[in-house]
Design a protein around this motif. Structure first.
Motif, short mmCIF file in Angstrom:
data_model
loop_
_atom_site.label_atom_id
_atom_site.label_comp_id
_atom_site.label_asym_id
_atom_site.label_seq_id
_atom_site.Cartn_x
_atom_site.Cartn_y
_atom_site.Cartn_z
N PHE A 155 0.82 -1.21 0.00
CA PHE A 155 0.00 0.00 0.00
C PHE A 155 0.85 1.27 0.00
CE2 PHE A 155 -3.23 -2.94 1.92
CZ PHE A 155 -4.11 -2.88 0.87
N VAL A 156 2.02 1.22 0.58
CA VAL A 156 2.89 2.40 0.59
C VAL A 156 3.58 2.59 -0.76
CG1 VAL A 156 5.02 3.37 1.57
CG2 VAL A 156 3.26 2.42 3.08
N GLN A 157 4.10 1.52 -1.32
CA GLN A 157 4.88 1.63 -2.56
C GLN A 157 4.00 1.65 -3.82
OE1 GLN A 157 7.68 2.54 -2.09
NE2 GLN A 157 8.25 1.78 -0.07
N VAL A 158 2.74 1.36 -3.69
CA VAL A 158 1.80 1.46 -4.81
C VAL A 158 0.75 2.49 -4.39
CG1 VAL A 158 0.26 0.20 -6.36
CG2 VAL A 158 2.23 -0.96 -5.35
N PRO A 159 1.05 3.79 -4.54
CA PRO A 159 0.20 4.85 -3.93
C PRO A 159 -1.25 4.84 -4.39
CG PRO A 159 2.32 5.73 -4.69
CD PRO A 159 2.22 4.33 -5.22
N TRP A 160 -1.51 4.42 -5.63
CA TRP A 160 -2.88 4.47 -6.12
C TRP A 160 -3.76 3.35 -5.57
CZ3 TRP A 160 -4.37 0.01 -8.40
CH2 TRP A 160 -3.38 -0.81 -8.94
N LEU A 161 -3.15 2.32 -4.98
CA LEU A 161 -3.89 1.11 -4.63
C LEU A 161 -4.90 1.35 -3.52
CD1 LEU A 161 -4.38 -1.87 -5.01
CD2 LEU A 161 -2.44 -2.35 -3.51
N ARG A 162 -4.55 2.11 -2.50
CA ARG A 162 -5.47 2.33 -1.38
C ARG A 162 -6.75 3.00 -1.87
NH1 ARG A 162 -6.64 5.99 3.08
NH2 ARG A 162 -6.96 4.76 4.99
N GLY A 163 -6.62 4.05 -2.68
CA GLY A 163 -7.79 4.73 -3.20
C GLY A 163 -8.60 3.84 -4.12
N HIS A 164 -7.90 3.01 -4.89
CA HIS A 164 -8.58 2.08 -5.81
C HIS A 164 -9.43 1.08 -5.03
CE1 HIS A 164 -9.00 -0.54 -9.37
NE2 HIS A 164 -8.73 -1.55 -8.56
N LEU A 165 -8.87 0.55 -3.97
CA LEU A 165 -9.58 -0.46 -3.18
C LEU A 165 -10.74 0.16 -2.40
CD1 LEU A 165 -9.39 -3.48 -2.62
CD2 LEU A 165 -7.95 -2.97 -0.65
N LEU A 166 -10.48 1.27 -1.73
CA LEU A 166 -11.54 1.92 -0.97
C LEU A 166 -12.63 2.44 -1.91
CD1 LEU A 166 -9.53 3.90 1.74
CD2 LEU A 166 -10.52 1.62 1.88
N GLY A 167 -12.23 2.90 -3.09
CA GLY A 167 -13.21 3.37 -4.06
C GLY A 167 -14.12 2.24 -4.53
N ALA A 168 -13.56 1.05 -4.70
CA ALA A 168 -14.37 -0.10 -5.10
C ALA A 168 -15.37 -0.46 -4.01
CB ALA A 168 -13.47 -1.30 -5.40
N ILE A 169 -14.95 -0.36 -2.75
CA ILE A 169 -15.86 -0.63 -1.64
C ILE A 169 -16.97 0.41 -1.59
CG2 ILE A 169 -16.04 -0.78 0.87
CD1 ILE A 169 -13.16 -1.83 0.89
N GLU A 170 -16.62 1.68 -1.76
CA GLU A 170 -17.62 2.75 -1.73
C GLU A 170 -18.61 2.60 -2.88
OE1 GLU A 170 -14.76 5.91 -1.80
OE2 GLU A 170 -15.18 6.46 0.26
N ALA A 171 -18.12 2.24 -4.07
CA ALA A 171 -19.00 2.08 -5.23
C ALA A 171 -20.00 0.95 -4.97
CB ALA A 171 -18.18 1.78 -6.48
N TYR A 172 -19.55 -0.11 -4.35
CA TYR A 172 -20.45 -1.21 -4.04
C TYR A 172 -21.47 -0.79 -2.97
CZ TYR A 172 -22.10 -5.62 -2.09
OH TYR A 172 -22.90 -6.63 -1.62
N ALA A 173 -20.98 -0.11 -1.94
CA ALA A 173 -21.86 0.28 -0.83
C ALA A 173 -22.95 1.25 -1.28
CB ALA A 173 -21.04 0.91 0.30
N ARG A 174 -22.61 2.14 -2.21
CA ARG A 174 -23.61 3.10 -2.68
C ARG A 174 -24.77 2.43 -3.41
NH1 ARG A 174 -19.06 6.38 -3.90
NH2 ARG A 174 -19.01 5.53 -6.02
N GLY A 175 -24.55 1.25 -3.94
CA GLY A 175 -25.59 0.57 -4.70
C GLY A 175 -26.46 -0.34 -3.87
#
Length: 484
Positions: free
Chosen positions: A253-273
């Motif tokens: 998660f530290v060395q791949v900076p985009w990954l945290r947002g990608h994962l949390l964004g996927a969770i948020e997209a699912y939760a909104r539906g």
């Protein structure tokens, strides 16, 4: 003379009705006119026992008067999570435990250096109590659950308002906003209950595969000890293996900076539906007994969501499950590679973790029922096999290079056919290369025109004439009649 808190008195020491006092407080101290509180309680289906009414309304007032931002009462969620975390055995971390965790995480970083090209994080390893885990992760829990939490809180408050007798609605008047807060308070309390219970199961900051704490690397010593119960394995081996997993998560998660947002964004997209089952909410409201908070919590823990998913949510769920599997599969593969020759118990610990992640604990099940969100990597084994295949084919650096961009990540189809991933990737890269070459050629001055196209253009130019005495279209050629 000592007053009875369940039967408050006025200045004349005359007992006051608890319902009347509660409603008077809700209305800013104003009187209730000619309304009989006993008749109001009867109309609302409330018990006529003054002591029971006093206890019940004290709970309701606490829920409705607590400060809250938005539909969900996050203050109550926080307080309840801390209370549940501390309800069991949650001793403060000792100096020795902190030293053991720090040493285990430092050694884990050294072992990982041998099996991955991603550099070490440089983070300081920390030892947390369960209460500290709640404090460090609650902000992320709020982000992940807010879409669902707001929907449930609004549905609860609306259903309770509709089920309230007309006499009570008229009586509440300007205090209706406080009644609306009750839905957010109930859900906030239940969410805090779930998070607090989860704090007794997790062994690290990334144990559920999601970076709940930003830029942290930590173990929970009391839960690590609980994890090892019944395994008959050395405590140090267990701590080291879990430390390697935590360090691998942190490094990714530290060395791949985009990954945290990608994962949390996927969770948020699912939760909104997620769709709320309003009929079940209304049923809960009809059976709601404010004097029985345990019954409310039990009803909520059974889930209030419709099982059907929309196509958009199905797509979001597939993206989420694939992302979780890829993260956990990579960590699983690295942890095994780093420990298989150094820890005799590595194989047993790996299988224990795999089964634990696949099934989830009681608190995780309660959390998923509450917010309709499961965070278990269902395809962990397939993902681990894919990463192992990529290492054999491309080497360590080639395998880890997949994390350079989200567009390079394997898909759900790739998890089903790990061997074919590279071939599909090569075809995609070849196509991308052709597009890049064409774009670069265009930017450098365009494409060279084919000789036959240029010759045709020259002939057209001669036919049209350019003002230097050439014959134009209107000049009749040999054997042609002039145009009129």
């Amino acid at each position: 003379m000592t007053s009875n808190p369940l039967n408050p008195s006025n200045g004349d020491e005359e007992p006051q009705d608890p319902l009347a006092e509660m409603l008077k407080n809700l209305m800013g101290g104003k009187g209730m006119g000619n309304i009989d509180p006993a008749e109001l309680a009867k109309a609302a289906g409330l018990p006529d026992d003054p002591n029971l009414l006093a206890q019940m309304f004290s709970q309701v007032q606490a829920m409705m008067s607590a400060s809250s931002e938005g539909p969900v009462n996050w203050q109550l969620a926080h307080e309840n999570a801390r209370r549940v975390a501390a309800s069991g055995s949650d001793p403060s971390v000792t100096a020795q435990q902190s030293r053991e965790v720090d040493e285990a995480l430092r050694l884990a970083e050294l072992w990982l250096d041998q099996v991955t090209g991603l550099p070490a994080t440089g983070l300081i390893g920390r030892a947390w109590s369960r209460a500290e885990w709640v404090e460090e992760t609650l902000g992320t829990w709020k982000r992940l659950t807010e879409p669902v939490a707001n929907s449930i809180a609004n549905a609860l408050s609306t259903a309770m308002t509709e089920q309230m007798p007309e006499e009570m609605k008229a009586m509440m008047g300007g205090a209706s906003s406080m009644l609306q807060n009750m839905g957010g308070a109930i859900f906030g309390m239940q969410l805090g209950q779930a998070i607090g219970a989860l704090s007794a199961e997790v062994v690290s900051s990334t144990d559920i595969g999601v970076p709940l704490a930003d830029l942290e690397m930590a173990l929970l010593p009391s839960n690590v000890a609980k994890f090892g119960e019944g395994l008959s394995l050395p405590e140090n081996d267990i701590r080291l293996f879990l430390a390697v997993r935590e360090a691998a998560h942190a490094r990714l998660f530290v060395q791949v900076p985009w990954l945290r947002g990608h994962l949390l964004g996927a969770i948020e997209a699912y939760a909104r539906g997620i769709h709320i089952d309003t009929s079940k909410i209304e049923e809960l409201a009809r059976e709601l007994d404010p004097g029985n908070p345990e019954g409310i919590q039990e009803a909520l823990s059974q889930g209030v969501f419709m099982p059907q998913r929309t196509p958009a949510q199905e797509q979001a769920l597939e993206k989420l499950e694939t992302a979780l599997a890829l993260v956990e599969g990579w960590v699983d593969e690295l942890s095994w590679a780093a420990t298989e020759k150094l820890l005799p118990s590595a194989a047993a610990l790996r299988e224990t973790v795999r089964r634990r992640r696949a099934t989830g604990g009681p608190a995780e099940h309660a959390f998923s029922s509450l917010v309709g969100l499961e965070l278990r990597p269902r395809r962990l084994r397939e993902a681990a096999a894919l990463w192992a295949s990529l290492k054999d084919e491309r080497g360590v650096d080639g395998r880890d290079a997949i994390w350079q961009h989200p567009d390079l990540l394997p898909t759900a189809e790739d998890l089903e056919d790990p061997k074919g991933f590279s071939q599909r990737r090569q075809l995609a890269e070849a196509s991308d290369s052709e597009v890049d070459d064409a774009l670069q050629k265009l930017l450098n001055g365009g494409f060279d025109e084919p000789e036959d196209t240029q010759a045709a253009a020259d002939d057209t130019g001669k036919a049209d004439g350019d003002g230097d005495g050439g014959t134009g279209d209107d000049t009749p050629g040999e054997g042609e009649n002039p145009k009129p």
